[in-house]
Design a protein around this motif. Structure first.
Motif, PDB file in Angstrom:
ATOM      1  N   THR A 231      37.363  37.554  37.158  1.00 31.79           N
ATOM      2  CA  THR A 231      37.942  38.187  38.338  1.00 31.79           C
ATOM      3  C   THR A 231      36.994  38.071  39.532  1.00 31.79           C
ATOM      4  OG1 THR A 231      39.134  39.770  36.942  1.00 31.79           O
ATOM      5  CG2 THR A 231      38.876  40.334  39.268  1.00 31.79           C
ATOM      6  N   THR A 232      35.704  38.214  39.274  1.00 34.60           N
ATOM      7  CA  THR A 232      34.709  38.108  40.343  1.00 34.60           C
ATOM      8  C   THR A 232      34.730  36.722  40.981  1.00 34.60           C
ATOM      9  OG1 THR A 232      33.271  39.728  39.263  1.00 34.60           O
ATOM     10  CG2 THR A 232      32.264  38.281  40.905  1.00 34.60           C
ATOM     11  N   GLY A 233      34.755  35.691  40.137  1.00 34.57           N
ATOM     12  CA  GLY A 233      34.771  34.327  40.649  1.00 34.57           C
ATOM     13  C   GLY A 233      36.012  34.031  41.460  1.00 34.57           C
ATOM     14  N   VAL A 234      37.172  34.490  40.977  1.00 33.11           N
ATOM     15  CA  VAL A 234      38.422  34.258  41.691  1.00 33.11           C
ATOM     16  C   VAL A 234      38.417  35.008  43.021  1.00 33.11           C
ATOM     17  CG1 VAL A 234      40.923  34.593  41.637  1.00 33.11           C
ATOM     18  CG2 VAL A 234      39.739  33.843  39.580  1.00 33.11           C
ATOM     19  N   ALA A 235      37.972  36.250  42.986  1.00 32.79           N
ATOM     20  CA  ALA A 235      37.957  37.071  44.204  1.00 32.79           C
ATOM     21  C   ALA A 235      37.102  36.432  45.290  1.00 32.79           C
ATOM     22  CB  ALA A 235      37.440  38.467  43.880  1.00 32.79           C
ATOM     23  N   HIS A 236      35.912  35.994  44.939  1.00 32.92           N
ATOM     24  CA  HIS A 236      35.018  35.401  45.930  1.00 32.92           C
ATOM     25  C   HIS A 236      35.557  34.069  46.448  1.00 32.92           C
ATOM     26  CE1 HIS A 236      31.413  37.922  44.293  1.00 32.92           C
ATOM     27  NE2 HIS A 236      32.222  38.617  45.056  1.00 32.92           N
ATOM     28  N   SER A 237      36.179  33.288  45.572  1.00 33.08           N
ATOM     29  CA  SER A 237      36.719  31.997  46.005  1.00 33.08           C
ATOM     30  C   SER A 237      37.889  32.159  46.969  1.00 33.08           C
ATOM     31  CB  SER A 237      37.147  31.164  44.795  1.00 33.08           C
ATOM     32  OG  SER A 237      38.305  31.718  44.189  1.00 33.08           O
ATOM     33  N   LEU A 238      38.572  33.310  46.878  1.00 32.27           N
ATOM     34  CA  LEU A 238      39.701  33.579  47.780  1.00 32.27           C
ATOM     35  C   LEU A 238      39.256  34.220  49.085  1.00 32.27           C
ATOM     36  CD1 LEU A 238      42.414  34.925  45.291  1.00 32.27           C
ATOM     37  CD2 LEU A 238      42.187  32.627  46.240  1.00 32.27           C
TER      38      LEU A 238
END
Length: 270
Positions: A231-238
Protein backbone atom coordinates in the motif's frame (compact mmCIF):
# COMPACT_ATOMS: atom_id res chain seq x y z
CA UNK A 1 -14.68 7.34 -29.21
CA UNK A 2 -11.35 8.65 -30.44
CA UNK A 3 -8.67 6.20 -31.59
CA UNK A 4 -5.17 7.69 -31.50
CA UNK A 5 -3.36 4.40 -30.88
CA UNK A 6 -1.30 2.98 -33.72
CA UNK A 7 -3.31 0.59 -35.86
CA UNK A 8 -0.28 -1.73 -35.87
CA UNK A 9 -1.04 -2.53 -32.21
CA UNK A 10 -4.78 -3.03 -32.63
CA UNK A 11 -6.39 -6.39 -33.42
CA UNK A 12 -9.73 -7.22 -35.01
CA UNK A 13 -12.46 -8.63 -32.73
CA UNK A 14 -13.13 -12.37 -32.60
CA UNK A 15 -15.41 -13.79 -35.29
CA UNK A 16 -17.39 -15.57 -32.55
CA UNK A 17 -18.82 -12.21 -31.47
CA UNK A 18 -20.71 -12.02 -34.78
CA UNK A 19 -21.91 -15.63 -35.00
CA UNK A 20 -25.67 -15.89 -34.51
CA UNK A 21 -26.85 -19.39 -33.59
CA UNK A 22 -29.46 -20.07 -30.90
CA UNK A 23 -28.29 -23.70 -30.79
CA UNK A 24 -24.91 -22.44 -29.54
CA UNK A 25 -25.88 -20.11 -26.71
CA UNK A 26 -22.28 -19.59 -25.55
CA UNK A 27 -19.13 -19.33 -27.64
CA UNK A 28 -15.73 -18.85 -26.02
CA UNK A 29 -12.44 -17.40 -27.10
CA UNK A 30 -9.00 -17.21 -25.46
CA UNK A 31 -6.58 -14.56 -26.65
CA UNK A 32 -3.31 -13.30 -25.16
CA UNK A 33 -2.32 -9.70 -25.80
CA UNK A 34 1.18 -8.30 -25.52
CA UNK A 35 1.83 -4.98 -23.80
CA UNK A 36 0.56 -1.93 -25.70
CA UNK A 37 -1.83 -4.04 -27.77
CA UNK A 38 -5.61 -3.85 -27.93
CA UNK A 39 -8.76 -4.58 -29.89
CA UNK A 40 -10.03 -1.94 -32.30
CA UNK A 41 -13.34 -0.10 -31.71
CA UNK A 42 -16.30 -2.32 -32.62
CA UNK A 43 -19.71 -3.64 -31.63
CA UNK A 44 -21.30 -7.05 -32.19
CA UNK A 45 -24.67 -8.82 -31.91
CA UNK A 46 -23.62 -11.25 -29.16
CA UNK A 47 -23.33 -10.04 -25.59
CA UNK A 48 -19.81 -10.47 -24.23
CA UNK A 49 -18.28 -11.22 -20.85
CA UNK A 50 -14.80 -9.75 -21.18
CA UNK A 51 -12.31 -10.93 -18.56
CA UNK A 52 -8.52 -10.97 -18.26
CA UNK A 53 -7.38 -13.97 -16.23
CA UNK A 54 -4.05 -12.15 -16.02
CA UNK A 55 -3.29 -8.49 -16.52
CA UNK A 56 -5.35 -5.34 -16.47
CA UNK A 57 -7.68 -4.05 -19.19
CA UNK A 58 -8.84 -0.59 -20.09
CA UNK A 59 -12.22 -0.68 -21.78
CA UNK A 60 -13.72 2.39 -23.39
CA UNK A 61 -17.24 2.88 -24.69
CA UNK A 62 -18.50 5.96 -26.50
CA UNK A 63 -18.86 7.87 -23.23
CA UNK A 64 -17.06 6.06 -20.40
CA UNK A 65 -13.82 4.31 -19.40
CA UNK A 66 -13.32 1.26 -17.17
CA UNK A 67 -10.09 -0.03 -15.64
CA UNK A 68 -10.60 -3.76 -15.14
CA UNK A 69 -8.30 -5.90 -12.95
CA UNK A 70 -8.37 -9.70 -13.01
CA UNK A 71 -10.76 -9.77 -10.03
CA UNK A 72 -13.43 -8.19 -12.23
CA UNK A 73 -14.86 -8.43 -15.73
CA UNK A 74 -16.96 -6.29 -18.04
CA UNK A 75 -20.37 -7.22 -19.39
CA UNK A 76 -20.92 -5.78 -22.87
CA UNK A 77 -24.55 -5.99 -24.01
CA UNK A 78 -25.34 -6.63 -27.64
CA UNK A 79 -24.59 -3.67 -29.89
CA UNK A 80 -22.53 -1.61 -27.42
CA UNK A 81 -19.52 -0.08 -29.17
CA UNK A 82 -16.26 -0.43 -27.27
CA UNK A 83 -12.47 -0.57 -27.50
CA UNK A 84 -9.96 -2.57 -25.45
CA UNK A 85 -6.39 -1.59 -24.52
CA UNK A 86 -3.83 -3.18 -22.23
CA UNK A 87 -0.66 -1.68 -20.82
CA UNK A 88 0.91 -5.03 -19.88
CA UNK A 89 0.64 -8.63 -21.08
CA UNK A 90 -2.97 -9.80 -20.65
CA UNK A 91 -4.71 -13.17 -20.95
CA UNK A 92 -8.19 -12.46 -22.33
CA UNK A 93 -10.89 -15.06 -21.76
CA UNK A 94 -14.21 -14.20 -23.42
CA UNK A 95 -17.71 -15.61 -23.43
CA UNK A 96 -20.12 -14.54 -26.18
CA UNK A 97 -23.84 -14.99 -25.48
CA UNK A 98 -26.32 -15.38 -28.34
CA UNK A 99 -28.92 -12.56 -28.25
CA UNK A 100 -31.76 -15.11 -28.22
CA UNK A 101 -30.83 -15.75 -24.56
CA UNK A 102 -31.86 -13.07 -22.08
CA UNK A 103 -29.05 -12.30 -19.67
CA UNK A 104 -28.53 -9.33 -17.34
CA UNK A 105 -31.60 -7.63 -18.78
CA UNK A 106 -31.18 -4.86 -16.19
CA UNK A 107 -27.93 -3.79 -17.86
CA UNK A 108 -28.54 -1.98 -21.14
CA UNK A 109 -25.08 -0.39 -21.15
CA UNK A 110 -21.56 -1.60 -20.40
CA UNK A 111 -21.09 -2.57 -16.75
CA UNK A 112 -18.18 -3.83 -14.64
CA UNK A 113 -18.92 -6.97 -12.58
CA UNK A 114 -17.15 -8.84 -9.78
CA UNK A 115 -15.97 -12.31 -10.77
CA UNK A 116 -16.89 -15.15 -8.41
CA UNK A 117 -14.65 -18.22 -8.04
CA UNK A 118 -17.36 -20.29 -9.79
CA UNK A 119 -17.57 -17.86 -12.72
CA UNK A 120 -13.79 -17.85 -13.08
CA UNK A 121 -13.63 -21.65 -13.25
CA UNK A 122 -16.48 -21.95 -15.74
CA UNK A 123 -14.95 -19.35 -18.05
CA UNK A 124 -11.57 -21.10 -17.91
CA UNK A 125 -13.18 -24.47 -18.56
CA UNK A 126 -15.15 -23.20 -21.55
CA UNK A 127 -12.09 -21.46 -23.01
CA UNK A 128 -9.69 -24.35 -22.46
CA UNK A 129 -11.88 -27.20 -23.65
CA UNK A 130 -12.76 -26.42 -27.24
CA UNK A 131 -12.84 -30.17 -27.93
CA UNK A 132 -15.37 -30.80 -25.15
CA UNK A 133 -18.33 -32.98 -26.08
CA UNK A 134 -20.94 -30.60 -27.58
CA UNK A 135 -23.69 -31.63 -25.15
CA UNK A 136 -21.42 -31.00 -22.15
CA UNK A 137 -20.26 -27.67 -23.57
CA UNK A 138 -23.89 -26.66 -24.12
CA UNK A 139 -24.89 -27.49 -20.53
CA UNK A 140 -21.84 -25.75 -19.06
CA UNK A 141 -22.59 -22.71 -21.19
CA UNK A 142 -26.13 -22.49 -19.83
CA UNK A 143 -24.78 -22.76 -16.28
CA UNK A 144 -22.35 -19.95 -17.06
CA UNK A 145 -25.26 -17.78 -18.25
CA UNK A 146 -27.06 -18.43 -14.95
CA UNK A 147 -23.96 -17.49 -12.94
CA UNK A 148 -23.37 -14.40 -15.08
CA UNK A 149 -26.85 -13.21 -14.14
CA UNK A 150 -25.91 -13.25 -10.44
CA UNK A 151 -22.63 -11.29 -10.63
CA UNK A 152 -22.59 -8.06 -8.64
CA UNK A 153 -22.12 -4.89 -10.67
CA UNK A 154 -19.56 -2.28 -9.63
CA UNK A 155 -20.13 1.43 -10.23
CA UNK A 156 -16.49 2.29 -10.93
CA UNK A 157 -16.09 4.01 -14.25
CA UNK A 158 -15.02 7.36 -15.60
CA UNK A 159 -17.10 9.56 -17.85
CA UNK A 160 -15.32 10.17 -21.15
CA UNK A 161 -17.54 12.79 -22.78
CA UNK A 162 -18.11 13.12 -26.50
CA UNK A 163 -15.94 16.04 -27.64
CA UNK A 164 -13.13 14.73 -29.91
CA UNK A 165 -10.55 17.01 -28.28
CA UNK A 166 -11.36 15.59 -24.86
CA UNK A 167 -11.35 12.13 -26.41
CA UNK A 168 -7.79 12.59 -27.63
CA UNK A 169 -6.63 13.63 -24.16
CA UNK A 170 -8.33 10.67 -22.51
CA UNK A 171 -6.87 8.25 -25.05
CA UNK A 172 -3.38 9.53 -24.26
CA UNK A 173 -4.01 8.99 -20.54
CA UNK A 174 -5.38 5.50 -21.16
CA UNK A 175 -2.46 4.47 -23.32
CA UNK A 176 0.16 5.71 -20.81
CA UNK A 177 -1.47 5.76 -17.34
CA UNK A 178 1.88 6.09 -15.54
CA UNK A 179 3.16 8.92 -17.74
CA UNK A 180 3.52 12.29 -16.05
CA UNK A 181 1.95 14.45 -18.75
CA UNK A 182 1.40 18.09 -17.91
CA UNK A 183 -1.97 19.54 -18.82
CA UNK A 184 -0.16 21.78 -21.29
CA UNK A 185 1.31 18.74 -23.07
CA UNK A 186 -2.07 17.02 -23.19
CA UNK A 187 -3.77 20.13 -24.52
CA UNK A 188 -1.13 20.54 -27.22
CA UNK A 189 -1.58 16.90 -28.28
CA UNK A 190 -5.33 17.44 -28.52
CA UNK A 191 -4.99 20.65 -30.52
CA UNK A 192 -6.69 22.80 -27.90
CA UNK A 193 -5.83 25.35 -25.23
CA UNK A 194 -5.38 24.46 -21.56
CA UNK A 195 -8.48 26.47 -20.68
CA UNK A 196 -10.54 24.59 -23.28
CA UNK A 197 -9.46 21.18 -21.96
CA UNK A 198 -10.21 22.25 -18.39
CA UNK A 199 -13.66 23.44 -19.47
CA UNK A 200 -14.37 20.22 -21.39
CA UNK A 201 -13.43 18.01 -18.45
CA UNK A 202 -15.82 19.85 -16.15
CA UNK A 203 -18.65 20.14 -18.69
CA UNK A 204 -18.52 16.60 -20.11
CA UNK A 205 -17.29 14.44 -17.21
CA UNK A 206 -18.58 16.41 -14.23
CA UNK A 207 -15.06 16.47 -12.79
CA UNK A 208 -12.05 18.73 -13.03
CA UNK A 209 -9.02 17.40 -14.85
CA UNK A 210 -7.24 16.83 -11.53
CA UNK A 211 -10.23 14.94 -10.09
CA UNK A 212 -10.60 12.78 -13.22
CA UNK A 213 -6.89 11.96 -13.30
CA UNK A 214 -6.81 11.04 -9.61
CA UNK A 215 -9.84 8.76 -9.93
CA UNK A 216 -8.24 7.09 -12.95
CA UNK A 217 -5.06 6.48 -10.98
CA UNK A 218 -7.05 4.98 -8.11
CA UNK A 219 -8.69 2.59 -10.56
CA UNK A 220 -5.29 1.61 -11.88
CA UNK A 221 -4.11 0.82 -8.34
CA UNK A 222 -6.43 -2.20 -8.12
CA UNK A 223 -4.27 -4.57 -10.14
CA UNK A 224 -1.09 -3.50 -8.38
CA UNK A 225 -2.64 -4.25 -5.01
CA UNK A 226 -3.89 -7.60 -6.34
CA UNK A 227 -0.33 -8.47 -7.42
CA UNK A 228 0.93 -7.91 -3.88
CA UNK A 229 2.47 -4.45 -4.18
CA UNK A 230 2.54 -2.68 -0.82
CA UNK A 231 0.00 0.00 0.00
CA UNK A 232 2.87 2.36 0.80
CA UNK A 233 4.51 1.83 -2.58
CA UNK A 234 1.25 2.32 -4.47
CA UNK A 235 0.34 5.42 -2.47
CA UNK A 236 3.67 7.13 -3.10
CA UNK A 237 3.67 6.23 -6.80
CA UNK A 238 0.26 7.88 -7.16
CA UNK A 239 1.56 11.09 -5.60
CA UNK A 240 -0.08 10.83 -2.18
CA UNK A 241 1.91 12.40 0.63
CA UNK A 242 0.77 9.79 3.15
CA UNK A 243 -0.62 6.25 3.17
CA UNK A 244 -3.56 7.41 5.28
CA UNK A 245 -4.70 9.93 2.66
CA UNK A 246 -4.44 7.27 -0.06
CA UNK A 247 -6.42 4.79 2.07
CA UNK A 248 -9.12 7.39 2.73
CA UNK A 249 -9.49 8.20 -1.00
CA UNK A 250 -9.48 4.48 -1.87
CA UNK A 251 -12.17 3.67 0.69
CA UNK A 252 -14.33 6.58 -0.46
CA UNK A 253 -14.31 5.18 -4.00
CA UNK A 254 -14.36 1.40 -3.42
CA UNK A 255 -15.94 1.03 0.02
CA UNK A 256 -12.96 -0.76 1.59
CA UNK A 257 -9.33 -0.04 2.45
CA UNK A 258 -6.49 -1.05 0.07
CA UNK A 259 -5.46 -3.80 2.50
CA UNK A 260 -9.01 -5.18 2.66
CA UNK A 261 -9.26 -5.13 -1.13
CA UNK A 262 -5.97 -7.03 -1.49
CA UNK A 263 -7.14 -9.68 0.98
CA UNK A 264 -10.46 -10.11 -0.82
CA UNK A 265 -8.64 -10.47 -4.14
CA UNK A 266 -6.42 -13.25 -2.80
CA UNK A 267 -9.45 -15.10 -1.42
CA UNK A 268 -11.34 -14.74 -4.71
CA UNK A 269 -8.59 -16.48 -6.69
CA UNK A 270 -8.33 -19.51 -4.42
Amino acid sequence: MSDVISKATMLAPSQFAFTLDANRPVLSNARNLEAEMGVEPHSHPRGQLLWAAKGILRVQSDNAVWVVPSTHAVWLPSGCRHQINCETHAHLRNLYIDPSYRVRVQDTQVVMVTMTPLMREMVLKLCQNTSMEPAKYFRLGLSAIDELDTLDSVNTYLNAGSDPRLGRVIQLLIKKPQAEYTLAELAQGAGASIRTIERLFKAETGQTYRQWRQRYRLLNSLERLTQGESTTGVAHSLGYLSVSSFSAAFKALFGCTPQEYAQKSVQATR
